[in-house]
Design a protein around this motif. Structure first.
Motif, short mmCIF file in Angstrom:
data_model
loop_
_atom_site.label_atom_id
_atom_site.label_comp_id
_atom_site.label_asym_id
_atom_site.label_seq_id
_atom_site.Cartn_x
_atom_site.Cartn_y
_atom_site.Cartn_z
N ALA A 29 40.04 10.83 36.90
CA ALA A 29 39.97 11.88 37.93
C ALA A 29 39.49 13.21 37.36
N GLY A 30 39.23 13.26 36.06
CA GLY A 30 38.70 14.48 35.45
C GLY A 30 39.76 15.46 34.95
N HIS A 31 41.01 15.03 34.93
CA HIS A 31 42.07 15.90 34.42
C HIS A 31 42.15 15.82 32.90
N ARG A 32 42.38 16.99 32.31
CA ARG A 32 42.47 17.03 30.85
C ARG A 32 43.76 16.36 30.36
N ARG A 33 43.63 15.69 29.23
CA ARG A 33 44.79 15.17 28.53
C ARG A 33 44.62 15.54 27.06
N TYR A 34 45.70 16.09 26.49
CA TYR A 34 45.66 16.51 25.09
C TYR A 34 46.52 15.59 24.24
N ASP A 35 45.97 15.18 23.13
CA ASP A 35 46.77 14.48 22.13
C ASP A 35 47.85 15.47 21.69
N ARG A 36 49.06 14.97 21.58
CA ARG A 36 50.19 15.83 21.19
C ARG A 36 49.91 16.58 19.88
N ARG A 37 49.11 15.98 19.01
CA ARG A 37 48.82 16.61 17.71
C ARG A 37 48.00 17.89 17.86
N GLU A 38 47.38 18.07 19.03
CA GLU A 38 46.62 19.31 19.25
C GLU A 38 47.55 20.53 19.29
N LEU A 39 48.84 20.30 19.53
CA LEU A 39 49.81 21.40 19.53
C LEU A 39 49.82 22.11 18.17
N HIS A 40 49.70 21.35 17.12
CA HIS A 40 49.71 21.94 15.78
C HIS A 40 48.48 22.83 15.60
N ARG A 41 47.33 22.37 16.10
CA ARG A 41 46.12 23.19 16.00
C ARG A 41 46.29 24.50 16.77
N VAL A 42 46.91 24.41 17.95
CA VAL A 42 47.12 25.64 18.74
C VAL A 42 48.06 26.58 17.99
N ALA A 43 49.10 26.04 17.36
CA ALA A 43 50.01 26.89 16.60
C ALA A 43 49.28 27.58 15.46
N VAL A 44 48.39 26.86 14.80
CA VAL A 44 47.62 27.44 13.70
C VAL A 44 46.67 28.53 14.23
N ILE A 45 46.07 28.29 15.37
CA ILE A 45 45.18 29.29 15.97
C ILE A 45 45.97 30.58 16.27
N ARG A 46 47.15 30.43 16.80
CA ARG A 46 47.96 31.61 17.13
C ARG A 46 48.37 32.37 15.87
N ILE A 47 48.70 31.65 14.83
CA ILE A 47 49.04 32.31 13.55
C ILE A 47 47.81 33.06 13.04
N ALA A 48 46.67 32.41 13.08
CA ALA A 48 45.44 33.05 12.59
C ALA A 48 45.12 34.30 13.39
N GLN A 49 45.30 34.24 14.69
CA GLN A 49 45.05 35.42 15.53
C GLN A 49 46.02 36.54 15.17
N SER A 50 47.26 36.20 14.89
CA SER A 50 48.23 37.24 14.53
C SER A 50 47.89 37.87 13.19
N LEU A 51 47.15 37.15 12.35
CA LEU A 51 46.71 37.68 11.05
C LEU A 51 45.41 38.46 11.18
N GLY A 52 44.83 38.47 12.37
CA GLY A 52 43.60 39.21 12.59
C GLY A 52 42.35 38.47 12.19
N LEU A 53 42.45 37.16 12.01
CA LEU A 53 41.27 36.39 11.63
C LEU A 53 40.34 36.24 12.84
N SER A 54 39.06 36.21 12.55
CA SER A 54 38.06 36.09 13.61
C SER A 54 37.98 34.66 14.10
N LEU A 55 37.35 34.50 15.24
CA LEU A 55 37.13 33.16 15.79
C LEU A 55 36.33 32.30 14.80
N ALA A 56 35.33 32.90 14.17
CA ALA A 56 34.52 32.15 13.20
C ALA A 56 35.37 31.70 12.01
N GLU A 57 36.27 32.57 11.57
CA GLU A 57 37.14 32.20 10.44
C GLU A 57 38.12 31.09 10.85
#
Ligand code: FES
Length: 146
Positions: free
Chosen positions: A45-73
């Motif tokens: 039906a076109g609904h997104r489904r995320y592998d549970r392991r993607e949660l770890h990637r999101v947590a890492v992204i949030r940490i990186a953003q809090s450190l001021g790292l750029s999207l490219a980094e």
């Protein structure tokens, strides 16, 4: 069964579940996905489904953003982390080496700024030529003087 008739695996999360678990807005997940930082699959039906392991990637992204790292980094680091299989501590540690130089550069610049702050507060010139606060990044230094 989900609305699409596809059995919702316990290893998969809907976008709402993912956002709730990660503590971020659905729009942030869409943005991360559009930038290639995380990925999902689609139900028939076109609904997104995320592998549970993607949660770890999101947590890492949030940490990186809090450190001021750029999207490219952030992308450079996440590109080192395998997707679609279990990722261990060694994988994350190896990938985080990508950030080490960027973080050490930021720390060195902040230390220099901290050490100059007392002088600059008394001075106030914010000179582009000599003040570390007025031209903190010295972004054009590599192009030589004008
Ligand atoms: S404000 Fe004058 S040197 Fe920084």
């Amino acid at each position: 069964m989900s609305q699409s008739g596809r059995k919702n695996s316990s290893a998969e999360l809907t976008v709402g579940q993912m956002a709730a678990r990660a503590g971020i807005a659905v729009s942030a997940l869409h943005y991360y996905e559009a930038e290639g930082l995380i990925r999902s699959t689609r139900t028939p039906a076109g609904h997104r489904r995320y592998d549970r392991r993607e949660l770890h990637r999101v947590a890492v992204i949030r940490i990186a953003q809090s450190l001021g790292l750029s999207l490219a980094e952030i992308r450079a680091m996440l590109d080192q982390v395998p997707q679609g299989r279990a990722v261990g501590r060694a994988d994350w540690q190896a990938a985080s080496e990508v950030w080490r130089a960027a973080l050490e550069d930021r720390i060195a610049r902040l230390v220099r700024l901290r050490d100059q702050l007392d002088h600059c507060i008394g001075c106030g010139c914010l000179s582009l030529e000599s003040c570390p606060l007025g031209n903190a990044g010295d972004r054009l230094a590599s192009e030589g003087s004008v």
